[in-house]
Design an enzyme around this catalytic site. Structure first.
Site, short mmCIF file in Angstrom:
data_model
loop_
_atom_site.label_atom_id
_atom_site.label_comp_id
_atom_site.label_asym_id
_atom_site.label_seq_id
_atom_site.Cartn_x
_atom_site.Cartn_y
_atom_site.Cartn_z
N ALA A 184 24.01 -22.88 32.38
CA ALA A 184 23.11 -22.70 31.25
C ALA A 184 23.51 -22.12 29.92
O ALA A 184 24.78 -21.46 30.05
CB ALA A 184 22.03 -21.60 32.02
N GLY A 237 24.24 -23.21 36.40
CA GLY A 237 23.21 -24.18 36.13
C GLY A 237 23.80 -25.80 36.62
O GLY A 237 23.09 -26.71 36.78
N GLU A 258 23.59 -26.27 39.82
CA GLU A 258 22.42 -26.46 40.32
C GLU A 258 21.82 -27.83 39.89
O GLU A 258 21.25 -28.37 40.87
CB GLU A 258 21.60 -25.22 39.80
CG GLU A 258 21.82 -23.71 40.18
CD GLU A 258 21.17 -22.74 39.38
OE1 GLU A 258 21.55 -22.52 38.26
OE2 GLU A 258 20.52 -22.03 39.94
N GLU A 264 26.68 -16.58 37.50
CA GLU A 264 25.80 -15.81 36.79
C GLU A 264 25.84 -14.42 36.74
O GLU A 264 25.59 -13.62 35.94
CB GLU A 264 24.20 -16.36 36.99
CG GLU A 264 24.19 -17.79 36.90
CD GLU A 264 24.49 -19.01 37.94
OE1 GLU A 264 25.29 -18.50 38.72
OE2 GLU A 264 23.79 -19.80 37.91
N1 CAA Z 1 26.91 -21.59 27.53
C1 CAA Z 1 27.26 -21.54 26.28
N2 CAA Z 1 28.49 -21.65 25.71
C2 CAA Z 1 29.31 -22.04 26.45
C3 CAA Z 1 29.37 -21.94 28.01
C4 CAA Z 1 27.85 -21.49 28.48
N3 CAA Z 1 27.67 -21.53 29.80
N4 CAA Z 1 30.31 -22.17 28.66
C5 CAA Z 1 31.31 -22.38 27.60
N5 CAA Z 1 30.73 -22.20 26.37
C6 CAA Z 1 31.22 -22.55 25.18
C7 CAA Z 1 32.37 -21.29 24.83
O1 CAA Z 1 31.65 -20.39 24.24
C8 CAA Z 1 33.17 -21.88 23.79
O2 CAA Z 1 32.53 -22.37 22.61
P1 CAA Z 1 33.36 -21.54 21.37
O3 CAA Z 1 34.35 -22.71 21.13
O4 CAA Z 1 32.23 -22.07 20.19
O5 CAA Z 1 33.49 -20.30 21.17
C9 CAA Z 1 33.26 -23.27 24.38
O6 CAA Z 1 32.31 -23.58 25.02
C10 CAA Z 1 34.77 -23.43 25.33
O7 CAA Z 1 34.77 -22.35 26.20
P2 CAA Z 1 35.98 -21.44 26.43
O8 CAA Z 1 36.76 -21.29 25.19
O9 CAA Z 1 35.21 -20.08 27.19
O10 CAA Z 1 36.62 -22.44 27.63
P3 CAA Z 1 37.62 -22.05 28.91
O11 CAA Z 1 38.39 -23.30 29.10
O12 CAA Z 1 38.67 -21.16 28.17
O13 CAA Z 1 36.72 -21.49 29.82
C11 CAA Z 1 34.73 -21.44 31.51
C12 CAA Z 1 35.74 -22.22 30.55
C13 CAA Z 1 35.43 -20.74 32.49
C14 CAA Z 1 34.00 -22.32 32.00
C15 CAA Z 1 34.09 -20.30 30.44
O14 CAA Z 1 33.60 -21.20 29.15
C16 CAA Z 1 32.91 -19.76 31.22
O15 CAA Z 1 33.16 -18.57 31.91
N6 CAA Z 1 32.03 -19.98 30.91
C17 CAA Z 1 30.45 -19.44 31.36
C18 CAA Z 1 30.23 -19.83 32.78
C19 CAA Z 1 29.02 -19.25 33.04
O16 CAA Z 1 29.08 -17.99 33.14
N7 CAA Z 1 28.11 -19.88 33.46
C20 CAA Z 1 26.71 -19.49 33.85
C21 CAA Z 1 25.47 -19.49 32.74
S1 CAA Z 1 24.25 -18.82 33.48
C22 CAA Z 1 23.39 -20.07 34.20
O17 CAA Z 1 23.60 -20.91 34.50
C23 CAA Z 1 21.85 -19.40 34.72
C24 CAA Z 1 21.10 -20.42 35.57
O18 CAA Z 1 21.22 -20.55 36.77
C25 CAA Z 1 19.98 -21.08 35.07
#
Ligand code: CAA
Length: 264
Positions: free
Chosen positions: A71, A115, A118, A138
């Site tokens: 998400a 997500g 999911e 998450e």
């Molecule tokens: N939401 C919004 N933006 C995201 C994102 C997310 N879930 N995941 C990555 N991005 C964005 C980053 O902010 C970054 O943007 P900027 O360049 O503008 O800063 C861009 O994508 C590239 O990301 P990274 O620089 O972080 O890339 P990386 O290769 O170093 O890391 C990653 C990759 C491990 C996937 C890391 O981005 C990460 O941990 N992302 C979040 C994953 C997460 O927590 N997902 C769960 C979300 S909550 C959810 O899903 C709730 C639900 O069940 C409904």
């Protein structure tokens, strides 16, 4: 085979290759984070493919670096409970499973988190590239899966592994996910999409009626007790016995030729 697109969406690419439809998540700058716009476009694209009589099976994919990182955290950070309730975007994951009768294959490469996982679990099969990583992280941002993850994951891999993934938020490899029954097939990195297309074409050659009903029955198994599920299966089996596809399939077997199914 040529690829054609009928409709334009802001957050996905919608392609058609013969009898298969392909929804490609297209927010590469945000690692295909599932914004509300993207989630709505996915359902709209799937609905368009569902109503296209030439399309028999569907692939959802991202890019080589990421299927989806989950998400959209930036969007969610300003979202309150009433906003989320009104938006209704999390319900779309259920609608994917219930509204779309054609088989959907998730072709996963790279990150498949939150997500994103999911979404993959709302599909019927998951093909994952060797180096892809899956997880429900998450918990690390102070929430938990909210698009069916605690339920679908637990029914798929069992309580203890689901607790491990959801409470620790750790990433697992495609191999671990395969061993746990969370993905259908693992393939070399370069062939995740071609393998998904091969499978989608194979499904497209079967009876669309039998595919639809078998999909409903397998999904029923996740949502009913054994006797209810077996009864549901039996009645649906009887229904298929009245189809032209059944007559054609069995006739073709006797005549030692390939069946030509019409979905009737
Ligand atoms: N939401 C919004 N933006 C995201 C994102 C997310 N879930 N995941 C990555 N991005 C964005 C980053 O902010 C970054 O943007 P900027 O360049 O503008 O800063 C861009 O994508 C590239 O990301 P990274 O620089 O972080 O890339 P990386 O290769 O170093 O890391 C990653 C990759 C491990 C996937 C890391 O981005 C990460 O941990 N992302 C979040 C994953 C997460 O927590 N997902 C769960 C979300 S909550 C959810 O899903 C709730 C639900 O069940 C409904």
């Amino acid at each position: 085979m040529s690829s054609s697109t009928k409709s334009d969406y802001a957050n996905i690419k919608l392609g058609r290759e013969g009898a298969i439809g392909i929804v490609t998540l297209n927010r590469p700058g945000a690692l295909n984070a599932l914004s509300m716009g993207l989630i709505r476009d996915i359902l709209a694209g799937l609905t368009e493919l569902e109503s296209d009589p030439d399309i028999k099976s569907i692939i959802i994919t991202g890019g080589p670096r990421t299927f989806s990182a989950g998400a959209d955290i930036k969007e969610m950070s300003d979202m309150g409970p009433i906003d989320a309730l009104k938006a209704g975007h999390l319900e779309i994951f259920d609608q994917i499973q219930t509204k779309i009768k054609k088989p959907i294959i998730a072709a996963v490469s790279g990150y498949c988190f939150g997500g994103g996982l999911e979404l993959a679990m709302a599909c019927d099969m998951i093909i994952a590239s060797e180096s892809s990583r899956l997880g429900q992280p998450e918990i690390n941002v102070g929430v938990m899966p909210g698009a069916g993850g605690t339920q679908r994951l637990t029914r798929t891999i069992g309580k203890y592994k689901a607790m491990d993934l959801i409470l620790s938020g750790r990433q697992i490899t495609a191999r671990e996910a395969f061993d746990w029954g969370l993905v259908s097939r693992i393939v070399p990195d370069e062939s995740y999409l071609s393998e998904a297309k091969r499978l989608a074409n194979d499904l497209a050659s079967k009876s669309p009626l039998a595919i639809r009903v078998a999909k409903e029955c397998v999904n029923k198994a996740l949502d009913s007790n054994l006797s209810e599920g077996v009864q549901f299966e039996r009645k649906n089996f009887y229904i298929l016995l009245g189809s032209e596809d059944k007559a054609e399939g069995m006739k073709a077997f006797s005549e030692k030729r390939k069946p030509v199914f019409k979905g009737k």
